[in-house]
Design a protein around this motif. Structure first.
Motif, PDB file in Angstrom:
ATOM      1  N   VAL A  54       0.868  -1.167   0.000  1.00 57.52           N
ATOM      2  CA  VAL A  54       0.000   0.000   0.000  1.00 57.52           C
ATOM      3  C   VAL A  54       0.910   1.223   0.000  1.00 57.52           C
ATOM      4  CG1 VAL A  54      -1.684   1.362   1.302  1.00 57.52           C
ATOM      5  CG2 VAL A  54      -1.909  -1.126   1.196  1.00 57.52           C
ATOM      6  N   LEU A  55       0.674   2.124  -0.927  1.00 57.17           N
ATOM      7  CA  LEU A  55       1.426   3.375  -0.987  1.00 57.17           C
ATOM      8  C   LEU A  55       0.536   4.481  -0.444  1.00 57.17           C
ATOM      9  CD1 LEU A  55       4.144   4.643  -2.004  1.00 57.17           C
ATOM     10  CD2 LEU A  55       2.879   5.335  -4.057  1.00 57.17           C
ATOM     11  N   VAL A  56       0.989   5.099   0.632  1.00 56.01           N
ATOM     12  CA  VAL A  56       0.230   6.183   1.263  1.00 56.01           C
ATOM     13  C   VAL A  56       0.818   7.512   0.800  1.00 56.01           C
ATOM     14  CG1 VAL A  56      -0.540   7.209   3.431  1.00 56.01           C
ATOM     15  CG2 VAL A  56      -0.254   4.721   3.248  1.00 56.01           C
ATOM     16  N   VAL A  57      -0.022   8.296   0.144  1.00 54.12           N
ATOM     17  CA  VAL A  57       0.392   9.585  -0.419  1.00 54.12           C
ATOM     18  C   VAL A  57      -0.266  10.695   0.385  1.00 54.12           C
ATOM     19  CG1 VAL A  57       0.475  11.011  -2.503  1.00 54.12           C
ATOM     20  CG2 VAL A  57       0.503   8.505  -2.701  1.00 54.12           C
ATOM     21  N   GLU A  58       0.534  11.615   0.906  1.00 59.49           N
ATOM     22  CA  GLU A  58       0.010  12.765   1.632  1.00 59.49           C
ATOM     23  C   GLU A  58      -0.195  13.915   0.648  1.00 59.49           C
ATOM     24  OE1 GLU A  58       2.433  13.831   4.931  1.00 59.49           O
ATOM     25  OE2 GLU A  58       2.474  11.808   5.761  1.00 59.49           O
ATOM     26  N   ASN A  70       0.684  -2.970  -9.463  1.00 59.66           N
ATOM     27  CA  ASN A  70       0.783  -2.364 -10.787  1.00 59.66           C
ATOM     28  C   ASN A  70       0.187  -0.965 -10.810  1.00 59.66           C
ATOM     29  OD1 ASN A  70       2.137  -4.538 -11.810  1.00 59.66           O
ATOM     30  ND2 ASN A  70       0.427  -5.359 -12.995  1.00 59.66           N
ATOM     31  N   VAL A  71      -0.876  -0.752 -10.042  1.00 63.42           N
ATOM     32  CA  VAL A  71      -1.464   0.588  -9.933  1.00 63.42           C
ATOM     33  C   VAL A  71      -0.450   1.544  -9.302  1.00 63.42           C
ATOM     34  CG1 VAL A  71      -3.263   1.950  -8.805  1.00 63.42           C
ATOM     35  CG2 VAL A  71      -3.824  -0.271  -9.806  1.00 63.42           C
ATOM     36  N   ILE A  72       0.223   1.073  -8.260  1.00 65.40           N
ATOM     37  CA  ILE A  72       1.229   1.891  -7.591  1.00 65.40           C
ATOM     38  C   ILE A  72       2.378   2.226  -8.544  1.00 65.40           C
ATOM     39  CG2 ILE A  72       2.986   1.851  -5.771  1.00 65.40           C
ATOM     40  CD1 ILE A  72       0.960   0.182  -4.105  1.00 65.40           C
ATOM     41  N   GLU A  78       3.794   7.941 -13.668  1.00 66.26           N
ATOM     42  CA  GLU A  78       3.093   9.107 -14.200  1.00 66.26           C
ATOM     43  C   GLU A  78       3.353  10.379 -13.403  1.00 66.26           C
ATOM     44  OE1 GLU A  78      -0.988   7.998 -14.187  1.00 66.26           O
ATOM     45  OE2 GLU A  78      -0.753   6.495 -15.775  1.00 66.26           O
ATOM     46  N   THR A  79       3.755  10.236 -12.149  1.00 64.69           N
ATOM     47  CA  THR A  79       3.812  11.388 -11.248  1.00 64.69           C
ATOM     48  C   THR A  79       5.203  11.964 -11.072  1.00 64.69           C
ATOM     49  OG1 THR A  79       1.935  10.441 -10.032  1.00 64.69           O
ATOM     50  CG2 THR A  79       3.145  12.200  -8.942  1.00 64.69           C
ATOM     51  N   ARG A  97       2.447  -3.525 -20.342  1.00 57.64           N
ATOM     52  CA  ARG A  97       1.482  -3.765 -19.265  1.00 57.64           C
ATOM     53  C   ARG A  97       0.987  -5.215 -19.293  1.00 57.64           C
ATOM     54  NH1 ARG A  97      -1.190   2.084 -20.396  1.00 57.64           N
ATOM     55  NH2 ARG A  97      -0.198   3.222 -18.676  1.00 57.64           N
ATOM     56  N   ALA A  98       0.820  -5.744 -20.488  1.00 61.84           N
ATOM     57  CA  ALA A  98       0.386  -7.137 -20.616  1.00 61.84           C
ATOM     58  C   ALA A  98       1.454  -8.084 -20.050  1.00 61.84           C
ATOM     59  CB  ALA A  98       0.094  -7.467 -22.078  1.00 61.84           C
TER      60      ALA A  98
END
Length: 224
Positions: A54-58, A70-72, A78-79, A97-98
């Motif tokens: 889990v990546l917690v972003v403030e 993969n979402v992280i 992208e960021t 991605r595949a």
């Protein structure tokens, strides 16, 4: 820049993906290891699936919890500035991605390989993993990385897979990579990458061996 906390488990290969991506980008973060056998309440409130990473972003005075590796990794790409871990071309990017998903499928087979006590199940998993790596072999080019000279998120996904075999190889030769010279070269190249090496703690191998012992893994019986 957002302050980042990565909720982690020392053995989790999905966590390693995120660590590698953050390290490649040069993004500072705080890593917090938890015991998945005794998940703290604060973690369960953060993670809808009860899984790491889990990546917690403030941001704007609040904390946003991102889950699924993969979402992280996509968020990190992208960021944050730094090297690009995805191709610019949309079709090639989708192809990458595949293959990331294909890596997740291999990890699914690996879970069975390292936890089963049944010799027949073990052999089935071993053959399935070897067959999947044969497909990877056909997709690889000249290297040294998945997409040639540039390290990508596909490399970040496969490096933790190969790390398992660093320990497995000490027990027995499973012949998973016997007919995949390109995969073997790729594995060796990733093992030398600093972001890959630093994605786990120094006691990783000992922890994995202890995990195999706790599960009475058939793999350990091959040592005899």
């Amino acid at each position: 820049m957002a302050a980042l906390k990565l909720i982690s488990h020392k053995l989790c290969p999905y966590v390693q993906r995120a660590v590698i991506a953050l390290t490649e980008k040069g993004v500072p973060f705080e890593r917090i290891d938890i015991d998945l056998a005794s998940k703290p309440d604060w973690f369960l409130k953060l993670s809808p699936l009860g899984k790491v990473p889990v990546l917690v972003v403030e941001r704007d005075g609040r904390e946003v919890a991102l889950f699924e590796s993969n979402v992280i990794c996509e968020y990190i790409e992208e960021t944050f500035a730094g090297i690009k871990l995805h191709p610019q071309d949309p079709l090639t990017r989708a192809e990458h991605r595949a293959w990331m998903e294909f890596g997740s499928a291999i990890l699914g087979e690996l879970w069975g390989l390292e936890t089963t006590t049944d010799p027949k199940v073990f052999e089935g998993k071993r053959q399935a993993i070897a067959a999947k790596f044969a497909r990877v072999e056909a997709a690889l080019g000249a290297g040294p990385f998945f997409a040639g000279d540039r390290f990508s998120l596909v490399d970040a996904v496969f490096a933790p897979i190969f790390r398992y075999f660093d320990v497995f190889d000490e027990v027995a030769d499973l012949a998973v990579f016997a007919d995949t010279p390109k995969v073997r070269a790729w594995r060796a190249q990733l093992a030398r990458r600093q972001s890959v090496r630093s994605a786990v703690s120094p006691d990783y191998a000992d922890l994995l061996r202890a995990f195999l012992i706790r599960h009475d893994a058939h793999l350990l019986k091959l040592a005899a």
